[in-house]
Design a protein around this motif. Structure first.
Motif, PDB file in Angstrom:
ATOM      1  N   ILE A   1       0.423  -1.286   0.480  1.00  0.00           N
ATOM      2  CA  ILE A   1       0.355   0.279  -0.352  1.00  0.00           C
ATOM      3  C   ILE A   1       0.809   1.119   0.045  1.00  0.00           C
ATOM      4  O   ILE A   1       1.817   1.345   0.500  1.00  0.00           O
ATOM      5  CB  ILE A   1      -0.573   0.347   1.409  1.00  0.00           C
TER       6      ILE A   1
ATOM      7  N   THR B   1      -4.066   7.222  -1.094  1.00  0.00           N
ATOM      8  CA  THR B   1      -4.241   5.596  -0.840  1.00  0.00           C
ATOM      9  C   THR B   1      -3.876   4.795  -2.080  1.00  0.00           C
ATOM     10  O   THR B   1      -5.197   5.473  -2.673  1.00  0.00           O
ATOM     11  CB  THR B   1      -4.968   5.243   0.474  1.00  0.00           C
ATOM     12  N   VAL B   2      -2.451   4.621  -2.426  1.00  0.00           N
ATOM     13  CA  VAL B   2      -2.781   3.649  -4.347  1.00  0.00           C
ATOM     14  C   VAL B   2      -1.948   2.394  -3.724  1.00  0.00           C
ATOM     15  O   VAL B   2      -1.318   2.186  -3.056  1.00  0.00           O
ATOM     16  CB  VAL B   2      -2.048   5.082  -4.363  1.00  0.00           C
ATOM     17  N   ASN B   3      -2.503   1.408  -4.207  1.00  0.00           N
ATOM     18  CA  ASN B   3      -1.852   0.129  -4.764  1.00  0.00           C
ATOM     19  C   ASN B   3      -1.968  -0.367  -6.087  1.00  0.00           C
ATOM     20  O   ASN B   3      -0.979  -1.731  -5.972  1.00  0.00           O
ATOM     21  CB  ASN B   3      -2.923  -0.634  -3.860  1.00  0.00           C
ATOM     22  N   SER B   4      -2.108   1.043  -6.196  1.00  0.00           N
ATOM     23  CA  SER B   4      -1.847   0.309  -8.398  1.00  0.00           C
ATOM     24  C   SER B   4      -0.434   0.330  -8.494  1.00  0.00           C
ATOM     25  O   SER B   4      -0.235   0.729  -9.709  1.00  0.00           O
ATOM     26  CB  SER B   4      -2.831   0.797  -9.082  1.00  0.00           C
TER      27      SER B   4
ATOM     28  N   SER C   1      -2.052   4.754 -11.504  1.00  0.00           N
ATOM     29  CA  SER C   1      -3.257   4.340 -12.243  1.00  0.00           C
ATOM     30  C   SER C   1      -4.086   5.708 -11.043  1.00  0.00           C
ATOM     31  O   SER C   1      -3.997   5.317  -9.910  1.00  0.00           O
ATOM     32  CB  SER C   1      -3.955   3.573 -13.005  1.00  0.00           C
ATOM     33  N   LEU C   2      -4.502   6.128 -11.917  1.00  0.00           N
ATOM     34  CA  LEU C   2      -5.325   7.390 -10.632  1.00  0.00           C
ATOM     35  C   LEU C   2      -6.884   7.645 -11.295  1.00  0.00           C
ATOM     36  O   LEU C   2      -7.375   8.215 -12.334  1.00  0.00           O
ATOM     37  CB  LEU C   2      -4.585   8.597 -10.568  1.00  0.00           C
ATOM     38  N   SER C   3      -7.680   7.254 -10.026  1.00  0.00           N
ATOM     39  CA  SER C   3      -9.521   6.942 -10.902  1.00  0.00           C
ATOM     40  C   SER C   3      -9.649   8.251 -11.351  1.00  0.00           C
ATOM     41  O   SER C   3      -9.148   9.513 -10.676  1.00  0.00           O
ATOM     42  CB  SER C   3     -10.342   6.363  -9.666  1.00  0.00           C
TER      43      SER C   3
ATOM     44  N   LEU D   1     -12.079  11.096  -9.230  1.00  0.00           N
ATOM     45  CA  LEU D   1     -11.748  11.642  -8.377  1.00  0.00           C
ATOM     46  C   LEU D   1     -11.566  12.521  -8.404  1.00  0.00           C
ATOM     47  O   LEU D   1     -11.000  13.476  -9.540  1.00  0.00           O
ATOM     48  CB  LEU D   1     -10.032  10.916  -7.827  1.00  0.00           C
TER      49      LEU D   1
ATOM     50  N   SER E   1      -9.557  14.712  -7.421  1.00  0.00           N
ATOM     51  CA  SER E   1      -7.590  15.607  -7.515  1.00  0.00           C
ATOM     52  C   SER E   1      -7.290  14.851  -7.958  1.00  0.00           C
ATOM     53  O   SER E   1      -6.330  15.668  -8.482  1.00  0.00           O
ATOM     54  CB  SER E   1      -7.045  15.195  -6.180  1.00  0.00           C
TER      55      SER E   1
ATOM     56  N   ALA F   1      -7.053   7.205   1.906  1.00  0.00           N
ATOM     57  CA  ALA F   1      -8.560   7.237   1.468  1.00  0.00           C
ATOM     58  C   ALA F   1      -9.950   6.867   1.179  1.00  0.00           C
ATOM     59  O   ALA F   1     -11.220   6.976   0.912  1.00  0.00           O
ATOM     60  CB  ALA F   1      -8.430   5.326   1.519  1.00  0.00           C
ATOM     61  N   SER F   2      -9.811   8.664   2.454  1.00  0.00           N
ATOM     62  CA  SER F   2     -11.284   9.032   2.627  1.00  0.00           C
ATOM     63  C   SER F   2     -11.111  10.226   2.104  1.00  0.00           C
ATOM     64  O   SER F   2     -10.723  10.228   1.312  1.00  0.00           O
ATOM     65  CB  SER F   2     -11.575   9.263   4.144  1.00  0.00           C
ATOM     66  N   ARG F   3     -12.136  10.884   1.999  1.00  0.00           N
ATOM     67  CA  ARG F   3     -12.673  12.247   1.818  1.00  0.00           C
ATOM     68  C   ARG F   3     -12.198  13.238   3.091  1.00  0.00           C
ATOM     69  O   ARG F   3     -13.193  13.701   2.554  1.00  0.00           O
ATOM     70  CB  ARG F   3     -14.277  12.012   1.041  1.00  0.00           C
TER      71      ARG F   3
ATOM     72  N   LYS G   1      -6.673  15.560   4.777  1.00  0.00           N
ATOM     73  CA  LYS G   1      -6.046  15.153   5.269  1.00  0.00           C
ATOM     74  C   LYS G   1      -4.155  14.977   5.835  1.00  0.00           C
ATOM     75  O   LYS G   1      -3.950  13.669   6.919  1.00  0.00           O
ATOM     76  CB  LYS G   1      -5.464  13.846   4.238  1.00  0.00           C
TER      77      LYS G   1
HETATM   78  C1  LIG Z   1      -6.398  -0.107  -0.483  1.00  0.00           C
HETATM   79  C2  LIG Z   1      -6.651   0.683  -1.308  1.00  0.00           C
HETATM   80  C3  LIG Z   1      -5.985   1.161  -2.599  1.00  0.00           C
HETATM   81  C4  LIG Z   1      -6.569   1.746  -3.217  1.00  0.00           C
HETATM   82  N1  LIG Z   1      -5.566   2.399  -4.661  1.00  0.00           N
HETATM   83  C5  LIG Z   1      -6.890   3.252  -5.334  1.00  0.00           C
HETATM   84  C6  LIG Z   1      -5.163   3.386  -6.725  1.00  0.00           C
HETATM   85  O1  LIG Z   1      -4.438   3.151  -7.078  1.00  0.00           O
HETATM   86  N2  LIG Z   1      -5.552   4.493  -7.355  1.00  0.00           N
HETATM   87  C7  LIG Z   1      -7.273   5.319  -7.450  1.00  0.00           C
HETATM   88  O2  LIG Z   1      -7.175   6.272  -7.990  1.00  0.00           O
HETATM   89  N3  LIG Z   1      -7.792   5.069  -6.165  1.00  0.00           N
HETATM   90  C8  LIG Z   1      -6.771   4.217  -4.859  1.00  0.00           C
HETATM   91  N4  LIG Z   1      -7.611   4.135  -4.127  1.00  0.00           N
HETATM   92  C9  LIG Z   1      -8.748   4.953  -3.882  1.00  0.00           C
HETATM   93  C10 LIG Z   1      -8.419   5.734  -2.889  1.00  0.00           C
HETATM   94  O3  LIG Z   1      -7.322   6.188  -2.328  1.00  0.00           O
HETATM   95  C11 LIG Z   1      -9.508   6.873  -2.457  1.00  0.00           C
HETATM   96  O4  LIG Z   1     -11.137   7.639  -3.704  1.00  0.00           O
HETATM   97  C12 LIG Z   1      -9.299   8.058  -2.036  1.00  0.00           C
HETATM   98  O5  LIG Z   1     -10.533   8.807  -1.327  1.00  0.00           O
HETATM   99  C13 LIG Z   1      -9.073   9.283  -3.222  1.00  0.00           C
HETATM  100  O6  LIG Z   1      -8.948  10.608  -2.865  1.00  0.00           O
HETATM  101  P1  LIG Z   1      -9.703  11.855  -2.718  1.00  0.00           P
HETATM  102  O7  LIG Z   1     -11.178  11.649  -2.512  1.00  0.00           O
HETATM  103  O8  LIG Z   1      -9.159  12.855  -1.600  1.00  0.00           O
HETATM  104  O9  LIG Z   1      -8.817  12.434  -4.412  1.00  0.00           O
HETATM  105  C14 LIG Z   1      -7.442   2.956  -3.411  1.00  0.00           C
HETATM  106  C15 LIG Z   1      -7.963   2.874  -1.752  1.00  0.00           C
HETATM  107  C16 LIG Z   1      -7.325   1.888   0.035  1.00  0.00           C
HETATM  108  C17 LIG Z   1      -7.995   1.659   0.215  1.00  0.00           C
END
Ligand SMILES: Cc1cc2nc3c(=O)[nH]c(=O)nc-3n(C[C@H](O)[C@H](O)[C@H](O)COP(=O)(O)O)c2cc1C
Length: 165
Positions: free
Chosen positions: A26, A42-45, A59-61, A64, A66, A93-95, A99
């Protein structure tokens, strides 16, 4: 092994469950907004790409808020979490609005926040980005890194895990 179909009402869940069979670490990816506020998620990709030149990927969704800030930033950091940092993973990983509230951190290239107590930290230049379906894929040059002899936090099957001895 059952062949899975790319359709049907529960396709997203089945696909996620299959992807969840790949154990990862993580990370928390951090940067600063143009106004100087620290941000992170938080990112696990995250993964390695190349040794020479040194490149990493994550990678980033697209969904989001951000996304635009990370897409436009010049530098960011990848903070690889240690096994006692589940709270940090949940926080990022929260909103939450801020943070970083109450969090003691260091500063790297371009002012990027570097979290303390991590297994490793990579300071990156935001070099190449690619559209990847519903995510934006970052392939970035590592400018510097450090490493601590700590056990990593592991993510597998949708749950936090620890490495066995
Ligand atoms: C274990 C875990 C892994 C995650 N990996 C990713 C990821 O690789 N890419 C991504 O876009 N979001 C990932 N997320 C989701 C974001 O951390 C989450 O949507 C977060 O709220 C984004 O922050 P923001 O709301 O401030 O933009 C992951 C969440 C968790 C719990």
């Amino acid at each position: 092994m059952t062949q899975q179909q790319f359709s049907g009402v529960d396709f997203p869940r089945r696909f996620r469950n299959a992807l969840g069979m790949f154990a990862t670490g993580i990370t928390v990816v951090t940067t600063r907004t143009p106004a100087g506020e620290p941000i992170g998620l938080t990112v696990n990709s995250f993964n390695s790409v190349s040794l020479d030149p040194p490149l990493i990927v994550w990678s980033l969704s697209n969904d989001l808020p951000s996304r635009g800030l990370f897409e436009a930033c010049e530098y960011y950091a990848i903070n690889v979490l240690a096994e006692d940092q589940v709270e940090l993973s949940q926080r990022f990983a929260s909103r939450l609005d801020d943070k970083f509230a109450g969090l003691d951190f260091e500063t790297g290239v371009g002012g990027v926040p570097l979290l303390k107590g991590c297994c490793a930290r990579f300071e990156c230049r935001n070099t190449q980005r690619y559209e990847g379906g519903d995510h934006l894929v970052f392939i970035s040059e590592v400018l510097s890194f450090d490493r601590e002899e700590r056990k990593p936090l592991v993510y597998f099957g949708g749950a936090y895990r620890r490495l066995a001895d």
